[in-house]
Design a protein around this motif. Structure first.
Motif, mmCIF file in Angstrom:
data_model
loop_
_atom_site.group_PDB
_atom_site.id
_atom_site.type_symbol
_atom_site.label_atom_id
_atom_site.label_comp_id
_atom_site.label_asym_id
_atom_site.label_seq_id
_atom_site.Cartn_x
_atom_site.Cartn_y
_atom_site.Cartn_z
ATOM 1 N N SER A 1 0.787 -1.154 0.059
ATOM 2 C CA SER A 1 0.006 -0.074 0.057
ATOM 3 C C SER A 1 0.868 1.284 -0.132
ATOM 4 O O SER A 1 0.551 2.356 0.664
ATOM 5 N N HIS A 2 1.937 1.326 -0.633
ATOM 6 C CA HIS A 2 2.868 2.357 -0.867
ATOM 7 C C HIS A 2 3.027 2.881 -2.199
ATOM 8 O O HIS A 2 4.160 3.164 -2.679
ATOM 9 N N CYS B 1 1.456 5.670 -3.543
ATOM 10 C CA CYS B 1 1.475 7.028 -3.375
ATOM 11 C C CYS B 1 1.729 7.346 -1.845
ATOM 12 O O CYS B 1 0.936 6.648 -1.225
ATOM 13 N N GLU B 2 2.615 8.083 -1.626
ATOM 14 C CA GLU B 2 2.840 8.640 -0.180
ATOM 15 C C GLU B 2 2.721 10.190 -0.153
ATOM 16 O O GLU B 2 2.870 11.073 -1.177
ATOM 17 N N THR C 1 1.321 13.693 2.805
ATOM 18 C CA THR C 1 0.850 14.271 4.023
ATOM 19 C C THR C 1 -0.362 14.800 4.161
ATOM 20 O O THR C 1 -0.852 15.177 2.839
ATOM 21 N N ARG D 1 1.046 11.779 7.882
ATOM 22 C CA ARG D 1 1.640 10.896 6.892
ATOM 23 C C ARG D 1 0.588 9.807 6.618
ATOM 24 O O ARG D 1 -0.142 9.340 7.309
ATOM 25 N N HIS E 1 -0.184 6.608 3.063
ATOM 26 C CA HIS E 1 0.132 5.977 1.929
ATOM 27 C C HIS E 1 -1.018 4.865 1.691
ATOM 28 O O HIS E 1 -1.874 4.446 2.256
ATOM 29 N N SER F 1 -5.958 2.374 1.903
ATOM 30 C CA SER F 1 -5.316 3.626 2.267
ATOM 31 C C SER F 1 -5.234 3.766 3.605
ATOM 32 O O SER F 1 -6.032 3.623 4.674
ATOM 33 N N GLU G 1 -3.098 6.058 7.300
ATOM 34 C CA GLU G 1 -2.545 7.148 7.725
ATOM 35 C C GLU G 1 -2.256 7.007 8.918
ATOM 36 O O GLU G 1 -2.793 6.085 9.974
ATOM 37 N N GLU H 1 -1.601 2.742 12.830
ATOM 38 C CA GLU H 1 -2.146 3.415 11.669
ATOM 39 C C GLU H 1 -3.731 2.901 11.560
ATOM 40 O O GLU H 1 -4.015 2.046 11.952
ATOM 41 N N TRP I 1 1.644 15.027 -1.822
ATOM 42 C CA TRP I 1 1.713 13.679 -2.243
ATOM 43 C C TRP I 1 2.963 13.235 -3.303
ATOM 44 O O TRP I 1 3.202 14.247 -3.872
ATOM 45 N N GLY J 1 5.101 6.451 -4.326
ATOM 46 C CA GLY J 1 6.140 5.569 -3.282
ATOM 47 C C GLY J 1 7.032 4.466 -4.125
ATOM 48 O O GLY J 1 6.986 4.449 -5.270
#
Length: 260
Positions: free
Chosen positions: A29-30, A32-33, A35, A86, A88, A94, A96, A104, A200, A203
């Motif tokens: 699940s990375h 896209c990363e 804040t 943060r 991802h 998704s 956070e 998370e 963003w 990732g």
């Protein structure tokens, strides 16, 4: 291990890497990363936390029965009232950072994207799965090529099949990656307010997915080169064998004519 087997083993290595990269990218699940900017909660509602808003209640308001009439004085102003969390995102979920703990908080990525884009997401997932299946099929074919030591035109077809399968796998992966990137960018603009990121970037999983695409195309080119070279060699051997048989067949006739 002879030279031919070493070459086959070296040809199998990039396919295994492409398969491992694709499986890792799809399962993680990375993709896209980034804040998110989140308002701090009140310290009264979340005691013991570091990231919360301090306030002082008016002493005259404490005597009132209705709590809604109390006046709150917030110390933090401007950007101090917000914190950066943060997050991802992957194909499936998704996640956070959670304010209340070090863990998370995750939710389905399908619940985040707009309803009209969910069909495109499933097309992207289907293309990723087909990409993995094609790479796995190519791995099995090359593995069987290494297991048997026989040679001939039958094994040349294996290299040709691997080249075609890897091209299809690479194209499917490329389309799937581009569709996912488009879906994510649309979700950034039209997604729910409690999810939209402030900053963003792509990732490491997204990089692995494109690395798998590059390996698929490289393996396809190498397999087609091996097929072309082996096909020419096989054709040349057949031509030499037919030439030797023809010369041996004409030798008795020549001797008989000389005797006459």
């Amino acid at each position: 291990m002879d030279r031919a087997q070493r070459q086959r083993a070296m040809a199998l290595l990039p396919i295994c890497l492409a398969l491992a990269f694709s499986l890792t990218a799809v399962g993680s699940s990375h993709w896209c990363e980034g804040t998110r900017r989140v308002a701090k909660p009140l310290c009264q509602d979340h005691p013991g936390e570091l990231h919360c808003l301090l306030f002082i209640r008016n002493s005259s308001s404490r005597k009132r029965d209705h709590r809604s009439q109390a006046v709150q004085y917030i110390w933090e102003t401007g950007d101090d009232k917000f914190i950066q969390r943060r997050f991802h995102v992957g194909l499936w979920q998704s996640c956070e950072e959670s304010l209340s703990s070090t863990g998370e908080k995750c939710r389905s990525f399908q619940s985040v994207i707009p309803a009209e884009e969910q069909g495109v997401l499933w097309l992207s997932i289907t293309a990723e799965v087909l990409n993995i299946l094609l790479i796995l099929t190519s791995t099995i074919l090359l593995g069987s090529r290494m297991s048997y030591h026989s040679s001939g035109f039958h094994w040349l077809k294996v290299d040709a099949s691997v080249a075609i399968l890897m091209v299809l796998a690479g194209l499917l992966g490329m389309v799937a990656h581009m569709m996912y990137a488009t879906i994510f960018q649309i979700s950034v603009s039209l997604g729910p307010e409690d999810w939209r990121p402030q900053t963003w970037d792509y990732g490491w999983s997204y990089c692995l997915a494109w690395s798998s695409f590059a390996l698929c195309m490289a393996v396809s080119v190498m397999a087609m080169s091996r097929y072309t070279a082996a096909r020419l060699e096989f054709t040349e051997k057949q031509r030499l064998q037919r030439g030797s048989q023809h010369s041996q067949h004409n030798l008795p006739e020549t001797e008989a004519s000389e005797r006459v």
